[in-house]
Design an enzyme around this catalytic site. Structure first.
Site, PDB file in Angstrom:
ATOM      1  CG  ASP A 102      -2.635   2.972   8.679  1.00  0.00           C
ATOM      2  OD1 ASP A 102      -3.008   2.248   9.612  1.00  0.00           O
ATOM      3  OD2 ASP A 102      -2.034   4.052   8.834  1.00  0.00           O
TER       4      ASP A 102
HETATM    5  N1  URA Z   1       2.252   3.725  11.074  1.00  0.00           N
HETATM    6  C1  URA Z   1       1.211   4.265  10.402  1.00  0.00           C
HETATM    7  O1  URA Z   1       0.843   5.407  10.633  1.00  0.00           O
HETATM    8  N2  URA Z   1       0.604   3.517   9.476  1.00  0.00           N
HETATM    9  C2  URA Z   1       1.001   2.258   9.149  1.00  0.00           C
HETATM   10  O2  URA Z   1       0.404   1.625   8.277  1.00  0.00           O
HETATM   11  C3  URA Z   1       2.090   1.727   9.860  1.00  0.00           C
HETATM   12  C4  URA Z   1       2.700   2.482  10.821  1.00  0.00           C
END
Ligand code: URA
Length: 238
Positions: A102
């Site tokens: 993310d």
């Molecule tokens: N899970 C998440 O919630 N965010 C990420 O960036 C990776 C795995």
């Protein structure tokens, strides 16, 4: 013989979806002939031109491991004009991130132009363990800890973590640090797992991906993977 859109995506030129658009819109030639049919099969001797770029000439494979900082998006472009992870790597090759972290997640991200390896690393059947450190709002109770360990159904599919470990509880700030290892790669999966036990994730870092660890890299730093490491990643295919 493989489908043209798959070969274009595997070359690292663009995503499979965009490759399909390029084919349909008349930007792809195979051996000098315009191809607009999506199902067309090609082999490694065929000369493929996409938007005037000869794919047979962009085959130098590159492999990087980046310690992704916050505020970067895992995509090849962003219509909102946000920073993208590939800007952080100094290369002329069209590399792309393997899976997504993310915008606000930090840590280990692999980038490559090798579509075959990217497919292996992203395919759920290869059971590749990814370990994250999450800082949570609130303190995880033992009941919530066991619910996580037993697995939680997210969007209709059960996710059973390989490991859940509370690393630290800070009563003053009412937060805790949890180490969690999973094998799957669904978007936002860690945040969804913790949301199911009523905790929001304040910070999230991916510490390791299979045998690779981000420990020796500072934020925004990256390095090329060694030949040995690439061979070991290929060997993860089941
Ligand atoms: N899970 C998440 O919630 N965010 C990420 O960036 C990776 C795995």
């Amino acid at each position: 013989m493989e489908r043209l859109q798959k070969v274009i995506a595997n070359s690292g030129y663009t995503s499979r979806r965009k490759a399909e658009e390029l084919i349909k819109n008349g930007y792809v030639y195979v051996n000098g002939k315009l191809i607009t049919e999506l199902g067309t099969k090609v082999n490694s001797n065929d000369e493929i031109m996409v938007e005037g770029v000869n794919l047979n000439k962009i085959s130098k494979k590159e492999y990087y491991m980046l310690n992704k900082p916050r505020g970067y998006i895992c995509s090849l472009d962003d219509e909102k004009g946000r920073n993208i992870v590939t800007e952080l790597i100094d290369t002329k090759e069209r590399i792309y991130p393997v899976g997504r972290l993310d915008y606000d997640t930090t840590g280990l991200l692999i980038l490559t132009n090798d579509g075959n390896l990217a497919n292996i690393l992203m395919h759920p059947s290869n059971d590749i363990t990814k370990t994250y450190i999450a800082k949570l709002e609130g303190i995880l109770t033992m009941e919530e800890y066991f619910r996580l360990k037993d697995g939680i159904v997210i969007d209709g599919v059960k996710c059973v973590p390989k490991k859940v470990k509370i690393r630290k509880k800070t009563l003053e700030t009412n937060t805790c640090m949890v180490e969690i290892s999973i094998v799957e790669g669904r978007n936002h999966i860690i945040k969804k797992l913790f949301a199911s036990v009523n905790h929001s994730v304040i910070k999230l870092k991916r510490e390791s991906f299979a045998f690779l660890s981000v420990k020796n890299l500072k934020s925004k730093e990256y390095r090329e993977l060694t030949r040995e490491e690439v061979k070991k990643l290929y060997a993860l295919k089941k």
